[in-house]
Scaffold this motif. Structure first.
Motif, PDB file in Angstrom:
ATOM      1  N   GLY A  61      19.971   7.634  15.695  1.00 16.60           N
ATOM      2  CA  GLY A  61      19.213   8.047  14.518  1.00 16.60           C
ATOM      3  C   GLY A  61      19.679   8.348  13.433  1.00 16.60           C
ATOM      4  N   TYR A  62      20.889   9.030  13.586  1.00 11.54           N
ATOM      5  CA  TYR A  62      21.600   9.662  12.200  1.00 11.54           C
ATOM      6  C   TYR A  62      22.258   8.606  11.205  1.00 11.54           C
ATOM      7  N   ASP A  63      21.841   7.348  11.635  1.00 12.14           N
ATOM      8  CA  ASP A  63      22.353   6.234  10.722  1.00 12.14           C
ATOM      9  C   ASP A  63      21.073   5.822  10.321  1.00 12.14           C
ATOM     10  N   ASP A 198      20.404  17.057   7.396  1.00 11.38           N
ATOM     11  CA  ASP A 198      21.711  16.922   8.254  1.00 11.38           C
ATOM     12  C   ASP A 198      22.923  16.925   7.297  1.00 11.38           C
ATOM     13  N   ALA A 199      24.108  17.478   7.633  1.00 15.20           N
ATOM     14  CA  ALA A 199      24.973  17.487   7.043  1.00 15.20           C
ATOM     15  C   ALA A 199      25.104  17.712   5.369  1.00 15.20           C
ATOM     16  N   GLY A 254      19.183  23.630   6.035  1.00 14.43           N
ATOM     17  CA  GLY A 254      20.345  22.512   5.608  1.00 14.43           C
ATOM     18  C   GLY A 254      21.343  22.847   6.966  1.00 14.43           C
ATOM     19  N   GLU A 255      21.940  21.675   7.361  1.00 11.92           N
ATOM     20  CA  GLU A 255      22.984  21.995   8.430  1.00 11.92           C
ATOM     21  C   GLU A 255      24.244  22.226   7.585  1.00 11.92           C
ATOM     22  N   THR A 256      25.010  23.151   7.831  1.00 18.22           N
ATOM     23  CA  THR A 256      26.265  23.640   6.995  1.00 18.22           C
ATOM     24  C   THR A 256      27.294  23.959   7.787  1.00 18.22           C
TER      25      THR A 256
END
Length: 563
Positions: A61-63, A198-199, A254-256
């Motif tokens: 799912g991250y694509d 994400d990212a 945010g993912e950091t």
């Protein structure tokens, strides 16, 4: 300033592993709806979902291949709209995980982008002709292999710092940024209350594309500094905040990676106007040895207190923080930080005590509330994470690591440990699905499951419920000051949460020995009352001196006279 996202308790759901209702072996949105009353009873206010957008699932799912649609396995838009309706009906909020650093190579933008060098969508991604007949540089991918993939149609390379099926977006393109902002507004109008991006700290790259420095025999070198936390990232986030998150209601997380309490201010400082919270990786590798398959004893002061207390002791102007020990990119909390065999219940409840009595927003990862563990008996064929097989090629097939050590490392470190199906009962497939699950159920579901723990007054689950209610009913545990005591004790973590003279004293033994807690002489307490413990205790115990049992946790309500 009080906010709903500060006062709520959040619950992260890895959707494909939570509950399957249509018999395809994959969790779905209807499965979440079916379990909303369970979550409400647990005390959850906020449900945070991993990506649910349409995707070919190269990385679960991250694509994303369509930002405006729902993944086929999870249901349809009508299911998502019903989920929001049912959540809001119960007074609960929803946070959506959104991936804006990259897309799937099956996204229409990339399909167009690769057609020709002059295609209108070409600059939505990062392309390079390469040099000396090869890739532009030696950058690696986080999932193994090169970060560059040659595309035969135009003879150029595209950048992918994750899977080759996940090309990175070019955030320097203003048209791309407008597309992303429109997409976020679409989901806001659907009723989404917040987003976890994400990212997000990878949005900018070093477009000089220098070679990465090779260290310690690395194949691809230290490329991270060229793709992470670069100054221009802040311009992009400020733009999103200004143009989209301007209603002072939605939460922006945010993912950091690469950020700790020392420097999180650059993203969350109140005067920065960027993120409300950052998802960091401070707990990700605690206890890890030099290699994935090696363990080392946790140093309570350096590994735990220095990090956890560091977040607690930040000035409020530096921003709010999430409280989480596990997520879909780590391993199970009790397996990594506790003892999931001899002291399973004790260490799981001890860790819950820390998470739910500190300052920040607790994010409980699905299954942690029953103490789900790593899948210690998985074989190589049981794993589903694309990174497992890419890195197998890099390490095992090249002879750098034996297959035995590699598998042992997966038992300790693989992300799939945290993605096994939710253990609802001791029936077939743990009550997750009637069909064979997309990933194998952990074999300990017969003894670790929701149904059995609901019936057991002393279970991990019921401890979580009590602890959550204590937090909800006492603002000291949400907004109160954090006063650490006995900082240098290498077995006991203890602190006071205070608002004026009303306070809580929290004492936990982080290990399996019997250390003695001694209240510092300069702290004077009155009206001491034990409100929760993971062992049977005498409320009349002398609080000034307590012999603790393995992984014991105690929470006292006190009146603080001096400190």
């Amino acid at each position: 300033m009080n906010k709903w996202w500060k006062e709520g308790v959040a619950y992260q759901i890895y959707v494909r592993s939570f509950k399957d209702t249509n018999g395809d072996g994959v969790g779905d949105l209807k499965g979440i709806i079916e379990k909303l009353d369970y979550l409400k009873d647990l005390g959850i206010d906020i449900v945070y979902l991993n990506p649910i957008n349409k995707s070919p699932n190269d990385d679960n799912g991250y694509d994303i291949s369509d930002y405006y649609d729902i993944m086929d396995e999870f249901g349809g838009m009508h299911d998502f709209e019903l989920l929001i309706e049912e959540l809001h009906k119960r007074g609960m909020k929803i946070i959506m995980d959104m991936v804006i650093n990259h897309t799937s190579d099956e996204h229409p933008w990339f399909v167009e982008s690769r057609k020709s060098k002059d295609n209108p969508y070409r600059d939505y991604y990062i392309w390079h002709p390469g040099k000396n007949g090869g890739p532009p540089n030696n950058w690696g991918s986080f999932f193994g292999g090169s970060a560059w993939e040659l595309d035969d149609t135009t003879g150029e390379y595209y950048l992918h710092i994750f899977s080759k099926k996940m090309p990175d977006l070019n955030w320097r393109n203003p048209k791309l940024r407008e597309e992303i902002k429109d997409m976020i507004r679409f989901w806001m109008e659907k009723g989404v209350d917040g987003f976890r991006f994400d990212a997000i700290n990878h949005l900018e790259k070093n477009f000089d594309f220098p070679d990465a420095e090779i260290k310690n025999g690395q194949i691809y070198g230290d490329f991270i500094k060229h793709v992470q936390n670069l100054p221009k990232v802040h311009d992009y986030i400020k733009e999103i905040r200004r143009d989209v998150f301007n209603r002072d209601y939605h939460v922006l997380i945010g993912e950091t990676g690469g950020i700790s309490y020392h420097n999180a201010y650059i993203y969350t400082g109140l005067d920065r106007q960027e993120l409300d919270m950052t998802f960091h990786f401070d707990m990700h590798s605690v206890g890890r040895g030099e290699n994935d398959w090696e363990r080392k004893r946790i140093d309570l002061v350096k590994d735990i207190k220095e990090k956890m207390s560091g977040w607690q002791l930040r000035d409020e102007g530096q921003g709010w923080c999430p409280l989480f020990y596990s997520n879909h990119d780590t391993t199970r909390t009790v397996s990594r930080l506790g003892n999931d065999s001899r002291y399973h219940r004790e260490s799981a409840t001890m860790l819950a005590t820390l998470q739910l009595t500190q300052k920040g927003t607790p994010f409980i990862y699905y299954g942690d509330e029953i103490g789900m563990t790593n899948a210690w008996d998985y074989k190589l064929e049981d794993y589903r994470d694309v990174a497992v097989f890419n890195k197998y090629k890099d390490f095992v097939e090249t002879g750098l690591v034996s297959e035995e050590d590699y598998l042992k490392g997966l038992h300790y470190m693989s992300r799939d440990n945290s993605r096994t199906p939710m253990q609802w009962n001791d029936d077939k497939n743990a009550g997750f699905s009637e069909a064979e699950p997309w990933i194998r159920v952990n074999t300990n579901y017969k003894t670790i499951n929701v149904e059995s723990q609901l019936k057991d007054e002393n279970s991990i689950l019921n401890y979580y419920k009590k602890l959550i209610q204590i937090r909800k009913n006492n603002k000291e545990l949400i907004y109160g000051d954090f006063i650490e005591i006995n900082r240098e004790h290498d077995e006991i973590y203890s602190y006071i949460r205070r608002m004026e003279d009303s306070a809580f004293l929290v004492i936990v033994n982080f290990f399996d020995k019997n250390p003695e807690f001694i209240l510092p002489g300069d702290i004077k307490l009155n009206d001491v009352k034990l409100v929760l413990s993971n062992y049977e205790c005498d409320d009349a115990d002398n609080i000034k001196k307590i012999k603790l049992r393995p992984y014991e946790a105690r929470v006292y309500r006190v009146r603080l006279l001096t400190c």
